[in-house]
Design a protein around this motif. Structure first.
Motif, PDB file in Angstrom:
ATOM      1  N   ASN A 154      42.484  34.765  39.020  1.00 31.85           N
ATOM      2  CA  ASN A 154      41.837  35.960  38.465  1.00 31.85           C
ATOM      3  C   ASN A 154      40.391  36.064  38.911  1.00 31.85           C
ATOM      4  O   ASN A 154      39.931  37.144  39.304  1.00 31.85           O
ATOM      5  CB  ASN A 154      41.910  35.948  36.937  1.00 31.85           C
ATOM      6  N   VAL A 155      39.657  34.962  38.843  1.00 28.40           N
ATOM      7  CA  VAL A 155      38.253  34.968  39.264  1.00 28.40           C
ATOM      8  C   VAL A 155      38.145  35.334  40.737  1.00 28.40           C
ATOM      9  O   VAL A 155      37.297  36.128  41.140  1.00 28.40           O
ATOM     10  CB  VAL A 155      37.575  33.623  38.955  1.00 28.40           C
ATOM     11  N   TYR A 156      39.026  34.763  41.550  1.00 32.39           N
ATOM     12  CA  TYR A 156      39.027  35.098  42.969  1.00 32.39           C
ATOM     13  C   TYR A 156      39.287  36.584  43.189  1.00 32.39           C
ATOM     14  O   TYR A 156      38.583  37.251  43.950  1.00 32.39           O
ATOM     15  CB  TYR A 156      40.068  34.263  43.712  1.00 32.39           C
ATOM     16  N   MET A 157      40.318  37.120  42.523  1.00 29.67           N
ATOM     17  CA  MET A 157      40.651  38.539  42.686  1.00 29.67           C
ATOM     18  C   MET A 157      39.517  39.436  42.189  1.00 29.67           C
ATOM     19  O   MET A 157      39.197  40.441  42.823  1.00 29.67           O
ATOM     20  CB  MET A 157      41.953  38.867  41.951  1.00 29.67           C
ATOM     21  N   ILE A 158      38.899  39.070  41.083  1.00 32.97           N
ATOM     22  CA  ILE A 158      37.759  39.842  40.563  1.00 32.97           C
ATOM     23  C   ILE A 158      36.621  39.816  41.567  1.00 32.97           C
ATOM     24  O   ILE A 158      35.966  40.842  41.818  1.00 32.97           O
ATOM     25  CB  ILE A 158      37.329  39.312  39.182  1.00 32.97           C
TER      26      ILE A 158
END
Length: 116
Positions: A108-112
């Motif tokens: 999620n952090v990567y995608m954000i």
């Protein structure tokens, strides 16, 4: 072939009982659970989509409450299964929750970060 009984076993420098390890892992579960919920909803707010179809259905149908109930059900199943295990194996239960939720947080952090 004989041996003089000398073996080299790698040791973790800190010793912990299974109960202490389990307690630490439950803290890790709580942190990863909150992290997954927060990063999921931040990502959704930024226009990303939930890839887990069960979680997507819960979120689309009930929003944040649906996600919390879904996570609560997972914790409930884990607590039930924990009671079926011998004490020394119980730390595997919170690890089984924390590891995938932590991976989800990282994704999620990567995608954000790709959207911002």
């Amino acid at each position: 072939m004989s041996s003089d009984g000398v073996y080299s076993h790698p040791r973790i420098p800190v010793t912990a009982t299974p109960a202490e390890l389990e307690r630490l892992l439950w803290v890790f579960v709580a942190l990863s659970l909150v992290g997954d919920i927060v990063t999921t909803f931040v990502g959704l707010h930024l226009g990303l989509a939930e890839s887990n179809p069960v979680a997507r259905g819960a979120i689309e149908g009930y929003g944040l409450v649906g996600m919390i109930v879904l996570k609560g059900l997972a914790v409930g199943v884990a607590l039930f299964c924990r009671s079926l295990l011998p004490r020394e194996y119980r730390p595997i239960v919170p690890a089984g929750l924390a590891v995938p939720w932590t991976v989800a947080v990282c994704i999620n952090v990567y995608m954000i970060s790709m959207v911002i």
